[in-house]
Design an enzyme around this catalytic site. Structure first.
Site, PDB file in Angstrom:
ATOM      1  N   LYS A  22      16.910  14.452  19.575  1.00  0.00           N
ATOM      2  CA  LYS A  22      16.667  14.879  21.319  1.00  0.00           C
ATOM      3  C   LYS A  22      17.873  15.985  21.268  1.00  0.00           C
ATOM      4  CE  LYS A  22      18.740  12.497  24.542  1.00  0.00           C
ATOM      5  NZ  LYS A  22      20.234  13.857  25.301  1.00  0.00           N
ATOM      6  N   ASN A  23      18.925  15.376  20.773  1.00  0.00           N
ATOM      7  CA  ASN A  23      20.080  16.650  20.909  1.00  0.00           C
ATOM      8  C   ASN A  23      19.930  17.320  20.389  1.00  0.00           C
ATOM      9  OD1 ASN A  23      21.132  15.095  23.320  1.00  0.00           O
ATOM     10  ND2 ASN A  23      23.130  14.139  21.931  1.00  0.00           N
ATOM     11  N   CYS A 116      27.158  12.115  36.357  1.00  0.00           N
ATOM     12  CA  CYS A 116      26.670  11.413  36.209  1.00  0.00           C
ATOM     13  C   CYS A 116      27.557  10.722  35.666  1.00  0.00           C
ATOM     14  CB  CYS A 116      25.692  11.801  35.395  1.00  0.00           C
ATOM     15  SG  CYS A 116      26.336  11.317  33.465  1.00  0.00           S
ATOM     16  N   ARG A 121      31.720  14.798  33.585  1.00  0.00           N
ATOM     17  CA  ARG A 121      31.527  16.128  33.019  1.00  0.00           C
ATOM     18  C   ARG A 121      31.032  17.097  33.791  1.00  0.00           C
ATOM     19  NH1 ARG A 121      25.993  12.870  30.621  1.00  0.00           N
ATOM     20  NH2 ARG A 121      26.452  14.527  28.880  1.00  0.00           N
ATOM     21  N   ASP A 307      28.190   8.436  21.365  1.00  0.00           N
ATOM     22  CA  ASP A 307      26.900   7.605  21.964  1.00  0.00           C
ATOM     23  C   ASP A 307      26.859   6.622  21.384  1.00  0.00           C
ATOM     24  OD1 ASP A 307      26.227  10.220  23.548  1.00  0.00           O
ATOM     25  OD2 ASP A 307      24.841  11.154  22.402  1.00  0.00           O
ATOM     26  N   ARG A 399      13.993   8.231  28.409  1.00  0.00           N
ATOM     27  CA  ARG A 399      15.526  10.071  28.616  1.00  0.00           C
ATOM     28  C   ARG A 399      15.013  10.317  27.461  1.00  0.00           C
ATOM     29  NH1 ARG A 399      20.456  11.720  31.680  1.00  0.00           N
ATOM     30  NH2 ARG A 399      20.131  13.359  29.926  1.00  0.00           N
TER      31      ARG A 399
HETATM   32  C1  UD1 Z   1      26.584  16.680  24.287  1.00  0.00           C
HETATM   33  C2  UD1 Z   1      25.261  15.343  23.772  1.00  0.00           C
HETATM   34  C3  UD1 Z   1      25.690  13.616  24.552  1.00  0.00           C
HETATM   35  C4  UD1 Z   1      27.181  13.481  23.899  1.00  0.00           C
HETATM   36  C5  UD1 Z   1      28.218  14.171  23.886  1.00  0.00           C
HETATM   37  C6  UD1 Z   1      29.525  13.943  23.682  1.00  0.00           C
HETATM   38  C7  UD1 Z   1      23.619  16.752  23.859  1.00  0.00           C
HETATM   39  C8  UD1 Z   1      22.430  16.743  24.690  1.00  0.00           C
HETATM   40  N1  UD1 Z   1      24.154  15.857  24.409  1.00  0.00           N
HETATM   41  O1  UD1 Z   1      26.864  16.280  25.722  1.00  0.00           O
HETATM   42  O2  UD1 Z   1      24.444  13.012  24.220  1.00  0.00           O
HETATM   43  O3  UD1 Z   1      27.833  11.522  24.794  1.00  0.00           O
HETATM   44  O4  UD1 Z   1      27.540  15.766  23.298  1.00  0.00           O
HETATM   45  O5  UD1 Z   1      28.756  14.069  22.015  1.00  0.00           O
HETATM   46  O6  UD1 Z   1      23.566  17.232  23.083  1.00  0.00           O
HETATM   47  N2  UD1 Z   1      33.754  18.803  28.845  1.00  0.00           N
HETATM   48  C9  UD1 Z   1      34.808  19.725  29.301  1.00  0.00           C
HETATM   49  N3  UD1 Z   1      34.395  21.029  30.329  1.00  0.00           N
HETATM   50  C10 UD1 Z   1      33.142  21.860  29.625  1.00  0.00           C
HETATM   51  C11 UD1 Z   1      32.335  20.493  28.683  1.00  0.00           C
HETATM   52  C12 UD1 Z   1      32.631  19.360  28.491  1.00  0.00           C
HETATM   53  O7  UD1 Z   1      35.908  19.400  29.686  1.00  0.00           O
HETATM   54  O8  UD1 Z   1      32.520  22.039  30.197  1.00  0.00           O
HETATM   55  C13 UD1 Z   1      34.417  17.740  28.684  1.00  0.00           C
HETATM   56  C14 UD1 Z   1      33.329  16.702  28.909  1.00  0.00           C
HETATM   57  O9  UD1 Z   1      33.501  16.499  30.193  1.00  0.00           O
HETATM   58  C15 UD1 Z   1      33.890  15.192  27.747  1.00  0.00           C
HETATM   59  C16 UD1 Z   1      33.857  16.374  26.499  1.00  0.00           C
HETATM   60  O10 UD1 Z   1      34.827  17.998  26.601  1.00  0.00           O
HETATM   61  O11 UD1 Z   1      35.001  15.070  28.030  1.00  0.00           O
HETATM   62  C17 UD1 Z   1      32.342  16.490  25.139  1.00  0.00           C
HETATM   63  O12 UD1 Z   1      31.207  15.940  25.888  1.00  0.00           O
HETATM   64  P1  UD1 Z   1      30.463  17.619  25.130  1.00  0.00           P
HETATM   65  O13 UD1 Z   1      30.149  17.752  24.019  1.00  0.00           O
HETATM   66  O14 UD1 Z   1      30.332  18.445  26.536  1.00  0.00           O
HETATM   67  O15 UD1 Z   1      29.064  16.634  25.733  1.00  0.00           O
HETATM   68  P2  UD1 Z   1      27.688  17.650  26.182  1.00  0.00           P
HETATM   69  O16 UD1 Z   1      27.790  18.796  25.527  1.00  0.00           O
HETATM   70  O17 UD1 Z   1      27.913  17.520  27.720  1.00  0.00           O
END
Ligand code: UD1
Length: 420
Positions: A22-23, A116, A121, A307, A399
């Site tokens: 999915k990711n 969420c 996030r 995850d 999902r």
């Molecule tokens: C992706 C995965 C999700 C997984 C997560 C962490 C997909 C579709 N989803 O989500 O399943 O749980 O990686 O492995 O691939 N953060 C910030 N600022 C930002 C973005 C992120 O502070 O702009 C923080 C987040 O709150 C979190 C950390 O960085 O604490 C990692 O999040 P991130 O790697 O961005 O998660 P996603 O990419 O949204």
């Protein structure tokens, strides 16, 4: 709305095929916006998130066809650069249409995804990276309004308080494929899904190096072309099945799996006593000896994936001794603790730590899924609990897991669906 009714105590046995990731799929679908030519993607899992991304691409002017496990994306001739709140708010990954829209059409209006249940996030790193490439970004009525007559390569440090960001890396990498000059992303996410996206983009004609390491280098090109591509298998689904085997004392063989993407999970499970045999594209799990308590810290790849944290907690809740799980990616991702405790687990939360005292037996109960991986955790607990477990709000599960209940039943579980 459906709920799952699980009769616990069945030992799982047999062979199971792992679905596409999915990711990996979601950002790759977003990347098809970078070209007007047709793209064909295979190995696609049939999930609610897949349908959501298809709806977003259609709303942006793509013709999308999903049949069997293949998606074809073609241009309809009509272009829209606004991704609406009603779609983006249901799936955060849709925010990564921002980079491709900006690179291809020089403008985009994409709804902010909102919070969420697993935490705040934020998307600050996405915005920081795109601004560094020269995009002009404003927030207006809950939308990011972006313009960039010209994106230019830049050196961008993309690490945040919790380490690298998977989707921020994806967003910035996609935008940089068409920027003038060289972009370097430092503290880039190293996840296999980022590697898959980079390979997809390179097949389209992008020039990306260093993917899979914390320093990605992208030389912008003028044009990207349509491609055919097969998605990698889902390492989180694979990990969930391994735990399903171990928690029920079963023996299961996983096929269509890349064990090299699962180092931290397999190493931890072997360390606590699991019998795991890795071969070309298969993993065999045997429950030949008792498991030991352990400590786990979730971290960005190649660390232990957040995850898999909830599923691992279900397993550790039954292993004698005290285990500690520390969540360093989403420190609030612990909604499943209260539900596991309703089933008889002994788990205490202290800040980002969960302290788990293994119990001899879980008991079936009515529990509620709060998010995708928490749903999997409760189903795993239900597989081994005494009596009947009813897991409600399983739309979260749909999902991100392709027919998890049917796949578990094919291994000997007893799960049925009921209308709530
Ligand atoms: C992706 C995965 C999700 C997984 C997560 C962490 C997909 C579709 N989803 O989500 O399943 O749980 O990686 O492995 O691939 N953060 C910030 N600022 C930002 C973005 C992120 O502070 O702009 C923080 C987040 O709150 C979190 C950390 O960085 O604490 C990692 O999040 P991130 O790697 O961005 O998660 P996603 O990419 O949204």
């Amino acid at each position: 709305m459906d709920r799952l009714i699980i009769e616990g105590g069945k030992r799982l046995q047999g062979e199971i095929g792992i679905s596409g990731s999915k990711n990996a799929l979601l950002p790759i679908l977003a990347a098809t916006l970078l070209t007007d030519e047709p793209c064909r993607i295979s190995g696609v899992p049939c999930l609610r998130d897949t349908s959501t991304m298809i709806r977003i691409l259609r709303s942006l002017g793509k013709n999308v066809n999903f049949k069997n496990d293949e998606i074809t994306v073609k241009s309809s001739g009509h272009v829209n650069t606004t991704a609406e709140y009603k779609l983006v708010s249901t799936m955060r990954a849709s925010f990564c249409v921002l980079g491709p829209l900006l690179a291809k059409f020089k403008k985009a209006r994409v709804s902010l995804p909102g919070g969420c249940v697993i935490g705040l996030r934020p998307v600050d790193l996405h915005l920081k990276g795109l601004r560094a490439l020269g995009a002009c970004l404003d927030i207006d009525k809950g939308y990011v309004v972006a313009r960039a007559d010209r994106l230019s390569g830049a050196h961008i440090y993309l690490g945040g308080a919790f380490g690298s960001s998977v989707l921020a890396t994806a967003n910035v990498m996609m935008a940089a494929t068409k920027a003038y000059g060289i972009t370097k992303i430092e503290s880039a996410a190293c996840e296999p899904e980022i590697v898959d996206l980079a390979k997809f983009l390179n097949k389209m004609g992008a020039r990306i190096k260093g993917f899979g390491t914390p320093l990605i280098e992208i030389e912008g090109v003028r044009r990207l072309q349509g491609v055919e591509y097969r998605i990698i298998p889902d390492r989180i689904e694979a990990g969930t099945f391994i735990i399903a085997a171990l928690i029920t004392g079963g023996d299961v063989k996983l096929v269509n799996v890349i064990w090299q993407h699962m180092g931290a999970v397999l190493d931890k499970l072997e360390d606590i006593g699991a019998d795991i045999e890795k071969a070309d594209k298969t993993i065999e799990v045997k429950s030949s000896r008792p498991l030991r308590a352990t400590n786990i810290t979730t971290l960005p790849y190649p660390g232990f994936p957040t995850d898999m944290q909830a599923q691992m907690m279900a397993l550790m809740s039954l292993v004698p001794g005290v285990s500690i799980i520390t969540e360093k990616v989403y420190p609030d991702r612990f909604m499943h603790i209260a539900e596991l405790n309703r089933m008889g687990a002994h788990i205490q939360r202290q800040g980002p730590h969960a302290i788990i005292e293994g119990v001899g037996q879980l008991c079936g109960a009515k529990v509620m899924a709060s998010d995708l991986r928490a749903s999997a955790c409760l189903i795993l607990a239900g597989l081994v609990a005494k009596g009947i477990t009813s897991v409600s709000r399983i739309y979260h599960l749909e999902r991100g897991y392709e027919n998890l209940d049917e796949k578990l039943n094919s291994l000997g579980a007893r799960i049925c669906r009921e209308k709530e």
